[in-house]
Design a protein around this motif. Structure first.
Motif, mmCIF file in Angstrom:
data_model
loop_
_atom_site.group_PDB
_atom_site.id
_atom_site.type_symbol
_atom_site.label_atom_id
_atom_site.label_comp_id
_atom_site.label_asym_id
_atom_site.label_seq_id
_atom_site.Cartn_x
_atom_site.Cartn_y
_atom_site.Cartn_z
ATOM 1 N N TRP A 184 0.843 -1.199 0.000
ATOM 2 C CA TRP A 184 0.000 0.000 0.000
ATOM 3 C C TRP A 184 0.876 1.246 0.000
ATOM 4 O O TRP A 184 0.589 2.227 -0.696
ATOM 5 C CB TRP A 184 -0.942 0.013 1.205
ATOM 6 C CG TRP A 184 -2.210 -0.737 1.001
ATOM 7 C CD1 TRP A 184 -2.677 -1.796 1.742
ATOM 8 C CD2 TRP A 184 -3.220 -0.506 0.004
ATOM 9 N NE1 TRP A 184 -3.895 -2.230 1.255
ATOM 10 C CE2 TRP A 184 -4.247 -1.454 0.194
ATOM 11 C CE3 TRP A 184 -3.342 0.415 -1.039
ATOM 12 C CZ2 TRP A 184 -5.378 -1.505 -0.608
ATOM 13 C CZ3 TRP A 184 -4.475 0.364 -1.857
ATOM 14 C CH2 TRP A 184 -5.473 -0.590 -1.626
ATOM 15 N N GLY B 201 -4.752 -2.566 -5.113
ATOM 16 C CA GLY B 201 -6.035 -2.518 -4.413
ATOM 17 C C GLY B 201 -6.966 -3.650 -4.837
ATOM 18 O O GLY B 201 -7.683 -4.223 -4.007
ATOM 19 N N TYR C 73 -5.647 -6.825 -3.161
ATOM 20 C CA TYR C 73 -5.945 -6.781 -1.729
ATOM 21 C C TYR C 73 -7.423 -7.063 -1.463
ATOM 22 O O TYR C 73 -7.768 -7.877 -0.604
ATOM 23 C CB TYR C 73 -5.548 -5.416 -1.157
ATOM 24 C CG TYR C 73 -5.862 -5.282 0.303
ATOM 25 C CD1 TYR C 73 -4.998 -5.803 1.270
ATOM 26 C CD2 TYR C 73 -7.022 -4.649 0.734
ATOM 27 C CE1 TYR C 73 -5.288 -5.691 2.617
ATOM 28 C CE2 TYR C 73 -7.314 -4.534 2.082
ATOM 29 C CZ TYR C 73 -6.446 -5.051 3.017
ATOM 30 O OH TYR C 73 -6.742 -4.948 4.350
#
Length: 198
Positions: free
Chosen positions: A133, A157, A160
């Motif tokens: 991140w 993202g 994740y």
């Protein structure tokens, strides 16, 4: 700081990531896998993340394409991004070091796998994701382009969002109450953010 220097330093940080990871990749191949969740979904998620954090920024650094979507350059913003990337690399290394033989690029359980709760794992249960991140945020700050900048946040993202729950289910299945107790006291990716992350 100029746009070219920012691009070159970001590229150097990307190379540093590979240099950090390479020895751990070689060592991990020696460990026997008990369970590996590498399937089509996992391969697709890894490819999306690699595209956002690797392919698109590398193409932009090398070619400048698409230069028409460059943002007005801010040296301060680029310097902040590079500082965050360096911090991400330090966390990335510390995470690999803490995991040792347990590390795997995919969702996997190895022979004699143990639940790591010390080192950086005292603060978050997924410090590797924290590091990625940070990298994605650094990319958005350093590569000031409307495509290359946010590509990392979108690519990582996506991985994740669709992977972390699955990984936690694997850990719960493997370690049971030990994992549940650890998860209760330790936030996912942001230190001291227990309530916000559930």
């Amino acid at each position: 700081m100029t746009p070219l220097i920012a691009k070159l330093l970001h590229g150097l940080c990307m190379v540093a990531w590979w240099v950090i990871r390479r020895p751990f990749e070689r060592k991990s191949k020696r460990n026997v896998l008990m369970r590996d969740a590498m399937d089509v979904r996992e391969k697709a998620l890894l490819a999306i993340s690699l595209t956002g954090l690797g392919v698109i920024p590398a193409a932009y650094i090398v070619s400048g394409f698409p230069a028409t979507l460059d943002q007005p350059f801010s040296p301060l913003r680029a310097a902040l991004g590079l500082a965050i990337f360096v911090a991400a690399l330090a966390l990335f290394y510390a995470t690999h070091k803490a995991l040792g033989r347990n590390w795997s690029v995919t969702l996997a359980v190895r022979e004699e796998h143990s639940l790591i709760t010390e080192g950086v794992y005292r603060f978050v249960r997924h410090p590797m994701y924290s590091a990625f991140w940070m990298w994605a945020i650094a990319q958005a700050l350093t590569l000031q382009n409307w495509v290359a900048g946010p590509a990392g946040i979108i690519g990582f993202g996506t991985l994740y969002l669709f992977r972390v729950g699955r990984e936690e289910a694997l850990m719960r299945e493997t370690f049971g109450a030990q994992w549940d107790e650890y998860a209760l006291r330790t936030p996912r990716v942001v230190p001291f953010a227990r309530r916000a992350q559930g």
